[in-house]
Write a protein that holds these residues in place. Structure first.
Motif, PDB file in Angstrom:
ATOM      1  N   UNK A 291       1.197   9.790  -5.438  1.00  0.00           N
ATOM      2  CA  UNK A 291       1.656  11.159  -5.146  1.00  0.00           C
ATOM      3  C   UNK A 291       2.570  11.671  -6.259  1.00  0.00           C
ATOM      4  N   UNK A 292       3.514  10.827  -6.678  1.00  0.00           N
ATOM      5  CA  UNK A 292       4.442  11.224  -7.749  1.00  0.00           C
ATOM      6  C   UNK A 292       3.677  11.496  -9.037  1.00  0.00           C
TER       7      UNK A 292
ATOM      8  N   UNK B  11       0.824  -1.209   0.000  1.00  0.00           N
ATOM      9  CA  UNK B  11       0.000   0.000   0.000  1.00  0.00           C
ATOM     10  C   UNK B  11       0.858   1.259   0.000  1.00  0.00           C
ATOM     11  N   UNK B  12       1.933   1.242   0.788  1.00  0.00           N
ATOM     12  CA  UNK B  12       2.837   2.385   0.849  1.00  0.00           C
ATOM     13  C   UNK B  12       3.444   2.683  -0.520  1.00  0.00           C
ATOM     14  N   UNK B  13       3.852   1.636  -1.231  1.00  0.00           N
ATOM     15  CA  UNK B  13       4.438   1.827  -2.564  1.00  0.00           C
ATOM     16  C   UNK B  13       3.419   2.438  -3.524  1.00  0.00           C
TER      17      UNK B  13
ATOM     18  N   UNK C   4      -6.476  16.006  -7.054  1.00  0.00           N
ATOM     19  CA  UNK C   4      -5.947  15.324  -5.873  1.00  0.00           C
ATOM     20  C   UNK C   4      -5.460  13.931  -6.269  1.00  0.00           C
ATOM     21  N   UNK C   5      -4.596  13.359  -5.460  1.00  0.00           N
ATOM     22  CA  UNK C   5      -4.130  12.003  -5.757  1.00  0.00           C
ATOM     23  C   UNK C   5      -5.280  10.991  -5.843  1.00  0.00           C
TER      24      UNK C   5
ATOM     25  N   UNK D 134       3.480  15.079 -11.071  1.00  0.00           N
ATOM     26  CA  UNK D 134       3.896  15.164 -12.468  1.00  0.00           C
ATOM     27  C   UNK D 134       2.784  15.696 -13.367  1.00  0.00           C
ATOM     28  N   UNK D 135       1.532  15.369 -13.068  1.00  0.00           N
ATOM     29  CA  UNK D 135       0.391  15.758 -13.906  1.00  0.00           C
ATOM     30  C   UNK D 135      -0.111  17.164 -13.595  1.00  0.00           C
ATOM     31  N   UNK D 136       0.017  17.600 -12.349  1.00  0.00           N
ATOM     32  CA  UNK D 136      -0.578  18.863 -11.895  1.00  0.00           C
ATOM     33  C   UNK D 136      -0.252  20.077 -12.784  1.00  0.00           C
TER      34      UNK D 136
END
Length: 94
Positions: free
Chosen positions: A38-39, A30-32, A53-54, A43-45
């Protein structure tokens, strides 16, 4: 866990060990995925007009609270758990 350690475990000890291992594995997985989300959002924002939002960009299965976890859906009785444990011991040739 070594074979000797496995053979010396009681059923309750083995169940606790396996639950802990599963929680650790699922937490790492889940952490990965959370980091990847988030990354991807960062990158898309810059390329979208509205703020995203993520959770909007990349929804993940655990975001839905309504989803029933498999372990909760298949709650076994103590007797069923013991039978499964005995079957595993027999398969390993003890």
């Amino acid at each position: 866990m070594s074979y000797d350690d496995f053979c010396k475990c009681t059923y309750d000890e083995f169940e606790s060990i396996s639950k802990s291992w599963l929680e650790m594995y699922q937490g790492q997985n889940r952490d990965a995925w959370e980091r990847a989300r988030i990354v991807a959002t960062i990158a898309i924002q810059p390329h979208v007009k509205k703020k995203i939002t993520p959770h909007q960009l990349m929804p993940l299965p655990w975001d839905k609270k309504k989803e029933i976890l498999r372990s909760e859906a298949q709650e076994l009785t103590a007797e069923d758990k013991r039978k499964r444990f005995v079957e595993v011991v027999h398969r390993l040739g003890n």
